[in-house]
Motif scaffolding. Structure first.
Motif, PDB file in Angstrom:
ATOM      1  N   ARG A 133     -28.853   7.309  -2.039  1.00  0.00           N
ATOM      2  CA  ARG A 133     -28.786   8.055  -0.765  1.00  0.00           C
ATOM      3  C   ARG A 133     -28.096   7.202   0.291  1.00  0.00           C
ATOM      4  O   ARG A 133     -27.209   7.673   1.002  1.00  0.00           O
ATOM      5  N   LYS A 134     -28.491   5.918   0.361  1.00  0.00           N
ATOM      6  CA  LYS A 134     -27.861   5.024   1.349  1.00  0.00           C
ATOM      7  C   LYS A 134     -26.364   4.890   1.076  1.00  0.00           C
ATOM      8  O   LYS A 134     -25.550   4.912   1.999  1.00  0.00           O
ATOM      9  N   ASN A 135     -26.008   4.728  -0.194  1.00  0.00           N
ATOM     10  CA  ASN A 135     -24.585   4.569  -0.524  1.00  0.00           C
ATOM     11  C   ASN A 135     -23.786   5.816  -0.154  1.00  0.00           C
ATOM     12  O   ASN A 135     -22.659   5.714   0.345  1.00  0.00           O
ATOM     13  N   ILE A 136     -24.353   6.982  -0.400  1.00  0.00           N
ATOM     14  CA  ILE A 136     -23.625   8.230  -0.116  1.00  0.00           C
ATOM     15  C   ILE A 136     -23.517   8.431   1.396  1.00  0.00           C
ATOM     16  O   ILE A 136     -22.464   8.802   1.910  1.00  0.00           O
ATOM     17  N   GLU A 137     -24.616   8.139   2.118  1.00  0.00           N
ATOM     18  CA  GLU A 137     -24.580   8.339   3.576  1.00  0.00           C
ATOM     19  C   GLU A 137     -23.659   7.336   4.262  1.00  0.00           C
ATOM     20  O   GLU A 137     -23.051   7.640   5.282  1.00  0.00           O
ATOM     21  N   ALA A 138     -23.539   6.128   3.687  1.00  0.00           N
ATOM     22  CA  ALA A 138     -22.704   5.106   4.323  1.00  0.00           C
ATOM     23  C   ALA A 138     -21.219   5.360   4.124  1.00  0.00           C
ATOM     24  O   ALA A 138     -20.383   4.795   4.812  1.00  0.00           O
ATOM     25  N   TRP A 139     -20.880   6.198   3.178  1.00  0.00           N
ATOM     26  CA  TRP A 139     -19.469   6.573   2.996  1.00  0.00           C
ATOM     27  C   TRP A 139     -19.180   7.648   4.029  1.00  0.00           C
ATOM     28  O   TRP A 139     -19.815   8.708   4.042  1.00  0.00           O
ATOM     29  N   SER A 140     -18.191   7.377   4.882  1.00  0.00           N
ATOM     30  CA  SER A 140     -18.208   8.029   6.185  1.00  0.00           C
ATOM     31  C   SER A 140     -17.401   9.321   6.315  1.00  0.00           C
ATOM     32  O   SER A 140     -16.983   9.636   7.402  1.00  0.00           O
ATOM     33  N   ASP A 141     -17.144  10.072   5.267  1.00  0.00           N
ATOM     34  CA  ASP A 141     -16.383  11.295   5.538  1.00  0.00           C
ATOM     35  C   ASP A 141     -17.166  12.589   5.306  1.00  0.00           C
ATOM     36  O   ASP A 141     -16.599  13.603   4.925  1.00  0.00           O
ATOM     37  N   GLY A 142     -18.477  12.534   5.534  1.00  0.00           N
ATOM     38  CA  GLY A 142     -19.257  13.766   5.548  1.00  0.00           C
ATOM     39  C   GLY A 142     -19.635  14.313   4.185  1.00  0.00           C
ATOM     40  O   GLY A 142     -20.153  15.420   4.087  1.00  0.00           O
ATOM     41  N   LEU A 143     -19.405  13.541   3.121  1.00  0.00           N
ATOM     42  CA  LEU A 143     -19.757  14.040   1.790  1.00  0.00           C
ATOM     43  C   LEU A 143     -21.270  14.251   1.644  1.00  0.00           C
ATOM     44  O   LEU A 143     -21.710  15.105   0.878  1.00  0.00           O
ATOM     45  N   ALA A 144     -22.056  13.480   2.415  1.00  0.00           N
ATOM     46  CA  ALA A 144     -23.517  13.533   2.263  1.00  0.00           C
ATOM     47  C   ALA A 144     -24.069  14.930   2.529  1.00  0.00           C
ATOM     48  O   ALA A 144     -25.105  15.308   1.977  1.00  0.00           O
ATOM     49  N   SER A 145     -23.368  15.732   3.332  1.00  0.00           N
ATOM     50  CA  SER A 145     -23.902  17.066   3.659  1.00  0.00           C
ATOM     51  C   SER A 145     -23.806  18.027   2.474  1.00  0.00           C
ATOM     52  O   SER A 145     -24.392  19.096   2.494  1.00  0.00           O
ATOM     53  N   ARG A 146     -23.054  17.655   1.428  1.00  0.00           N
ATOM     54  CA  ARG A 146     -22.898  18.550   0.271  1.00  0.00           C
ATOM     55  C   ARG A 146     -23.869  18.238  -0.851  1.00  0.00           C
ATOM     56  O   ARG A 146     -23.834  18.876  -1.890  1.00  0.00           O
ATOM     57  N   VAL A 147     -24.698  17.210  -0.673  1.00  0.00           N
ATOM     58  CA  VAL A 147     -25.557  16.787  -1.785  1.00  0.00           C
ATOM     59  C   VAL A 147     -27.013  17.119  -1.507  1.00  0.00           C
ATOM     60  O   VAL A 147     -27.475  17.048  -0.372  1.00  0.00           O
ATOM     61  N   GLU A 148     -27.718  17.537  -2.559  1.00  0.00           N
ATOM     62  CA  GLU A 148     -29.181  17.621  -2.491  1.00  0.00           C
ATOM     63  C   GLU A 148     -29.686  16.627  -3.508  1.00  0.00           C
ATOM     64  O   GLU A 148     -29.608  16.872  -4.715  1.00  0.00           O
ATOM     65  N   LEU A 149     -30.173  15.504  -3.027  1.00  0.00           N
ATOM     66  CA  LEU A 149     -30.637  14.444  -3.912  1.00  0.00           C
ATOM     67  C   LEU A 149     -32.129  14.632  -4.135  1.00  0.00           C
ATOM     68  O   LEU A 149     -32.905  14.605  -3.186  1.00  0.00           O
ATOM     69  N   ARG A 150     -32.506  14.905  -5.388  1.00  0.00           N
ATOM     70  CA  ARG A 150     -33.908  15.217  -5.653  1.00  0.00           C
ATOM     71  C   ARG A 150     -34.487  14.238  -6.666  1.00  0.00           C
ATOM     72  O   ARG A 150     -33.821  13.886  -7.632  1.00  0.00           O
ATOM     73  N   LEU A 151     -35.731  13.854  -6.399  1.00  0.00           N
ATOM     74  CA  LEU A 151     -36.426  12.971  -7.318  1.00  0.00           C
ATOM     75  C   LEU A 151     -37.010  13.830  -8.435  1.00  0.00           C
ATOM     76  O   LEU A 151     -37.691  14.814  -8.160  1.00  0.00           O
ATOM     77  N   GLY A 152     -36.726  13.486  -9.688  1.00  0.00           N
ATOM     78  CA  GLY A 152     -37.321  14.271 -10.765  1.00  0.00           C
ATOM     79  C   GLY A 152     -36.545  14.148 -12.063  1.00  0.00           C
ATOM     80  O   GLY A 152     -35.465  13.551 -12.115  1.00  0.00           O
ATOM     81  N   ASP A 153     -37.131  14.736 -13.101  1.00  0.00           N
ATOM     82  CA  ASP A 153     -36.545  14.728 -14.447  1.00  0.00           C
ATOM     83  C   ASP A 153     -35.671  15.973 -14.581  1.00  0.00           C
ATOM     84  O   ASP A 153     -36.179  17.093 -14.485  1.00  0.00           O
ATOM     85  N   VAL A 154     -34.396  15.784 -14.822  1.00  0.00           N
ATOM     86  CA  VAL A 154     -33.476  16.929 -14.875  1.00  0.00           C
ATOM     87  C   VAL A 154     -33.913  17.927 -15.951  1.00  0.00           C
ATOM     88  O   VAL A 154     -33.726  19.137 -15.781  1.00  0.00           O
ATOM     89  N   ASN A 155     -34.517  17.442 -17.024  1.00  0.00           N
ATOM     90  CA  ASN A 155     -34.905  18.348 -18.119  1.00  0.00           C
ATOM     91  C   ASN A 155     -36.006  19.313 -17.678  1.00  0.00           C
ATOM     92  O   ASN A 155     -36.090  20.427 -18.168  1.00  0.00           O
TER      93      ASN A 155
END
Ligand code: SAH
Length: 256
Positions: A133-155
């Motif tokens: 999350r920190k790495n994505i937010e620190a990249w500064s061209d607004g990509l963070a607004s397109r992600v939903e980062l969720r804790l969990g098992d994808v399966n």
């Protein structure tokens, strides 16, 4: 937050620096005051305290991904470039990704889905999710607004969702995701996995072949051979990444 820069010294060493008022960047060939760089147009040369010059640019996504702090091993740039194409990630796509690790592949996917798209990214381990999350937010061209980062098992989590265009996996046992990915994907949707080992490739290929909802899988690997290009030499460099991961993709069959 100040702007992110990449500073390159005469030996081509690269440093990722966030310009902060009053602070100094310290490199092998001396220091530079951030204040001298703040507000300057991107792409300039600056002099260090020892009289060396450094080139200063906005980082490319490749610079950033290679220099950002890591939680898990990242997908290599050659694969970060090829995966969005081979998985046909298109502007506006809804993509499920797992695991997130350091977030390198997430950033590549976020660029490819464009302003209308979104990436739902699952990660099992909280400390990795926080790092990403920190790495994505620190990249500064607004990509963070397109992600939903969720804790969990994808399966487990995939069971509750549908209408997914693409499922992109970088985790050790992607065959375990095949049963949940099939109903979550739209007909014609694509699942792709990045796998370091051919035993994993075999197991995933068989899981796709055994599942009626998937068309036969395809397997490939991307090799990129960098070259040295200076005044004297124009030839392949002596080292290359000869192996990182294989790619396996399969398409969800039409509904009928
Ligand atoms: N692609 C990432 C690196 C991923 S490393 C990058 O480029 O930075 C693999 C990650 O998968 C690890 O962080 C691990 O915790 C996570 N993982 C493994 N199994 C998982 C599962 N079933 N669901 C979600 N995440 C999983």
């Amino acid at each position: 937050m100040g702007d992110l820069c990449v500073l390159i010294d005469r030996r081509d060493r690269r440093y990722l620096v966030r310009l902060t008022p009053g602070e100094k960047f310290h490199g092998t060939y001396g220091w530079i005051e951030c204040d001298a760089l703040i507000g300057q147009p991107p792409g300039l040369r600056a002099r260090t305290s020892k009289g060396d010059t450094m080139a200063i640019y906005r980082p490319t996504l490749e610079d950033y991904v290679l220099l950002m702090p890591r939680a898990a091993q990242i997908v290599t740039p050659k694969d970060l470039a090829f995966i969005p194409y081979w998985a046909d990630i298109f502007p506006g796509a809804t993509v499920v990704e797992a695991g997130v690790g350091s977030g390198a592949l997430t950033l590549a996917l976020l660029r490819a889905v464009g302003v209308e798209g979104r990436v739902i990214a699952y990660e099992l381990r909280e400390e990795f999710a926080n790092r990403a999350r920190k790495n994505i937010e620190a990249w500064s061209d607004g990509l963070a607004s397109r992600v939903e980062l969720r804790l969990g098992d994808v399966n487990v989590e995939l069971a509750g969702i549908s209408g997914i265009d693409r499922v992109i996996l970088d985790l050790p046992e992607p065959w375990a995701t095949v049963p949940a990915a099939a109903p979550a994907l739209v007909p014609g949707g694509i699942m792709l996995a990045y796998l370091p080992n051919t035993r994993q490739v075999d197991r995933l290929a068989l899981a796709f072949l055994d599942h009626p909802a998937f068309a036969p899988p395809e397997v490939c690997e991307a090799l990129v051979r960098p070259w040295v290009a200076d005044r004297e030499r124009l030839r392949p460099s002596l080292r290359m990444v000869s192996h990182s991961g294989f790619l396996v993709r399969a398409r969800r069959r039409p509904a009928r």
